[in-house]
Design an enzyme around this catalytic site. Structure first.
Site, PDB file in Angstrom:
ATOM      1  N   TRP A 102      -5.118   1.810   5.962  1.00 11.06           N
ATOM      2  CA  TRP A 102      -3.984   1.147   6.627  1.00 11.06           C
ATOM      3  C   TRP A 102      -2.966   2.169   7.093  1.00 11.06           C
ATOM      4  O   TRP A 102      -2.399   2.056   8.180  1.00 11.06           O
ATOM      5  CB  TRP A 102      -3.362   0.098   5.717  1.00 11.06           C
ATOM      6  CG  TRP A 102      -4.309  -1.011   5.403  1.00 11.06           C
ATOM      7  CD1 TRP A 102      -4.780  -1.361   4.176  1.00 11.06           C
ATOM      8  CD2 TRP A 102      -4.938  -1.916   6.329  1.00 11.06           C
ATOM      9  NE1 TRP A 102      -5.650  -2.422   4.273  1.00 11.06           N
ATOM     10  CE2 TRP A 102      -5.766  -2.777   5.581  1.00 11.06           C
ATOM     11  CE3 TRP A 102      -4.865  -2.078   7.718  1.00 11.06           C
ATOM     12  CZ2 TRP A 102      -6.522  -3.792   6.171  1.00 11.06           C
ATOM     13  CZ3 TRP A 102      -5.618  -3.074   8.312  1.00 11.06           C
ATOM     14  CH2 TRP A 102      -6.438  -3.929   7.542  1.00 11.06           C
ATOM     15  N   ASP A 172       5.056  -0.223   4.252  1.00 11.82           N
ATOM     16  CA  ASP A 172       4.088  -1.306   4.385  1.00 11.82           C
ATOM     17  C   ASP A 172       3.813  -1.793   2.969  1.00 11.82           C
ATOM     18  O   ASP A 172       3.114  -1.138   2.204  1.00 11.82           O
ATOM     19  CB  ASP A 172       2.807  -0.786   5.052  1.00 11.82           C
ATOM     20  CG  ASP A 172       1.711  -1.847   5.136  1.00 11.82           C
ATOM     21  OD1 ASP A 172       1.915  -2.970   4.621  1.00 11.82           O
ATOM     22  OD2 ASP A 172       0.642  -1.544   5.717  1.00 11.82           O
ATOM     23  N   LYS A 196      -1.568 -11.533   1.261  1.00  6.25           N
ATOM     24  CA  LYS A 196      -1.979 -10.890   0.017  1.00  6.25           C
ATOM     25  C   LYS A 196      -1.249 -11.538  -1.166  1.00  6.25           C
ATOM     26  O   LYS A 196      -1.872 -12.045  -2.071  1.00  6.25           O
ATOM     27  CB  LYS A 196      -1.683  -9.387   0.022  1.00  6.25           C
ATOM     28  CG  LYS A 196      -2.265  -8.464   1.112  1.00  6.25           C
ATOM     29  CD  LYS A 196      -3.554  -8.826   1.702  1.00  6.25           C
ATOM     30  CE  LYS A 196      -4.272  -7.985   2.717  1.00  6.25           C
ATOM     31  NZ  LYS A 196      -3.736  -6.941   3.459  1.00  6.25           N
TER      32      LYS A 196
END
Ligand SMILES: *Cc1c(COP(=O)(O)O)cnc(C)c1O
Length: 360
Positions: A102, A172, A196
């Site tokens: 990511w 993030d 998530k």
């Protein structure tokens, strides 16, 4: 009805209480005669839902007044572009730490807008740790400094934040937001996809310090400018109404559990159940260094791909699903977000012990 233990990395398991409440309110939300999905986002009823969701999140994370909370769409992946678009404004330079897939995607996207320096990377060791960082290497003129606080695929977590001085820290937090307390004042901007640890896919939460809003260049598409959404209270256009409603209930569920301090205690307990077993197992092994272990995503392997596959298959047959690791790491990964009950991890460990006894 037969609910499984769902170890998916995302979209992931949600609290049963929240799902039940949503089911109860599905046909008739509090006497409106319609579901939340069907109502105007401009209605009084819906305004209350989105205001309450924001209020609950502010309370939960202790978000100060001078931070905006934005309910957006496009996933964390769109933030990979929105962050540089909005924040690269003076030097047009930013520092990034490369701690996983990511982070790498965030770096790639930011490079379209300005100069990106990677000040630390664990790529060569397949991201099995968080690289140590030297503040002397940081760009004092950078417009921001970007980290991925928890690496969903590799299972590592920043335990100590880099000291970036006056350079705004951007994180993030997709896979560890609400897993433990955070000091929001240490960040310029926090973003996270909801799927998530907060709710359904389709909602992205951005928490941004006010002074960082309003400096995007004129060429920025209206929808990609934080100011558009900050000025309109996340109602410039139709927000992901149902996802916000569910996330609001998840926030209230975490508050009812005692907030983030209590949540962290439970999460550490769950993670240690699994790590303690992995540390003494002769068959299963964790894949990351101890100091940087995530309490949300726990990858592990057996000595062979065949045994990995056998374990995953047996686990699935017994109602433990989505344990297959990410294709880059292989093996297994147990994502144990807030909504995974302690019992789910206890039973997973029991299953692993039994498998080890039969296959060691
Ligand atoms: C899942 C994830 C993403 C991607 O999120 P999308 O909402 O699918 O764009 C980005 N970063 C991290 C850390 C993630 O876990």
């Amino acid at each position: 009805m037969n609910r499984v233990y769902n170890f998916s990395a995302g979209p992931s398991t949600l609290p049963e209480e929240v799902l039940k409440q949503a089911a109860d309110e599905m046909l008739d939300y509090k006497g409106c005669g319609m579901s939340v999905m069907e109502m105007s986002h401009r209605s009084k009823v819906y305004e209350e839902i989105i205001h309450n969701a924001e209020a609950s999140l502010r309370k939960l994370m202790g978000i100060p007044e001078n931070y905006k909370v934005l309910f957006l769409q496009g996933g964390a992946s769109l933030q990979f572009a929105m962050v540089p678009l909005n924040l690269m404004r003076k030097s047009k330079r930013a520092d990034y730490v490369n701690t996983g897939e990511w982070a790498k995607k965030a770096i790639k996207e930011a490079k379209r807008y300005g100069e990106v320096r990677v000040v630390g990377s664990s790529e060569e060791e397949t991201y099995n740790h968080i690289p140590s960082l030297n503040p002397a290497d940081f760009d004092k003129e950078a417009d921001y400094f970007h980290i991925t606080s928890n690496n969903t695929i590799f299972g590592t977590k920043f335990k100590n934040l880099p000291d970036t001085g006056d350079v705004p820290l951007v994180a993030d937090m997709s896979s560890d937001i609400l897993s433990c307390p955070v000091d929001v004042t240490k960040y310029g901007l926090i973003y996270a996809g909801a799927q998530k640890n907060m709710g359904p896919a389709g909602l992205t939460v951005v928490i941004v310090r006010e002074d960082l809003v309003g400096h995007a260049p004129d060429t920025t598409p209206t929808m990609l400018n934080y100011k558009t959404h900050a000025d309109a209270g996340s109602m410039f256009n139709t927000p992901p109404t149902f996802a916000v409603y569910i996330a609001g209930m998840v926030f209230d569920w975490v508050l009812a559990k005692g907030g983030l301090v209590e949540m962290e205690k439970i999460n550490v307990r769950k993670a240690n159940l699994l790590y303690d077993y992995l540390d003494q197992s002769k068959l299963f092994k964790g894949t990351v260094v101890k100091e940087d272990r995530s309490i949300m995503n726990i990858p592990f392997v057996t000595p062979s791909a065949e045994l990995d596959a056998k374990f995953i298959k047996e686990a699935e047959a017994q109602g433990f699903v989505n344990l297959k690791g990410h294709r880059i790491v292989g093996g297994m990964r147990a994502s144990i977000y807030n909504a995974m009950p302690v019992e789910g991890v206890e039973k997973l460990v029991a299953l692993m012990k039994d498998f080890e006894a039969r296959n060691a």
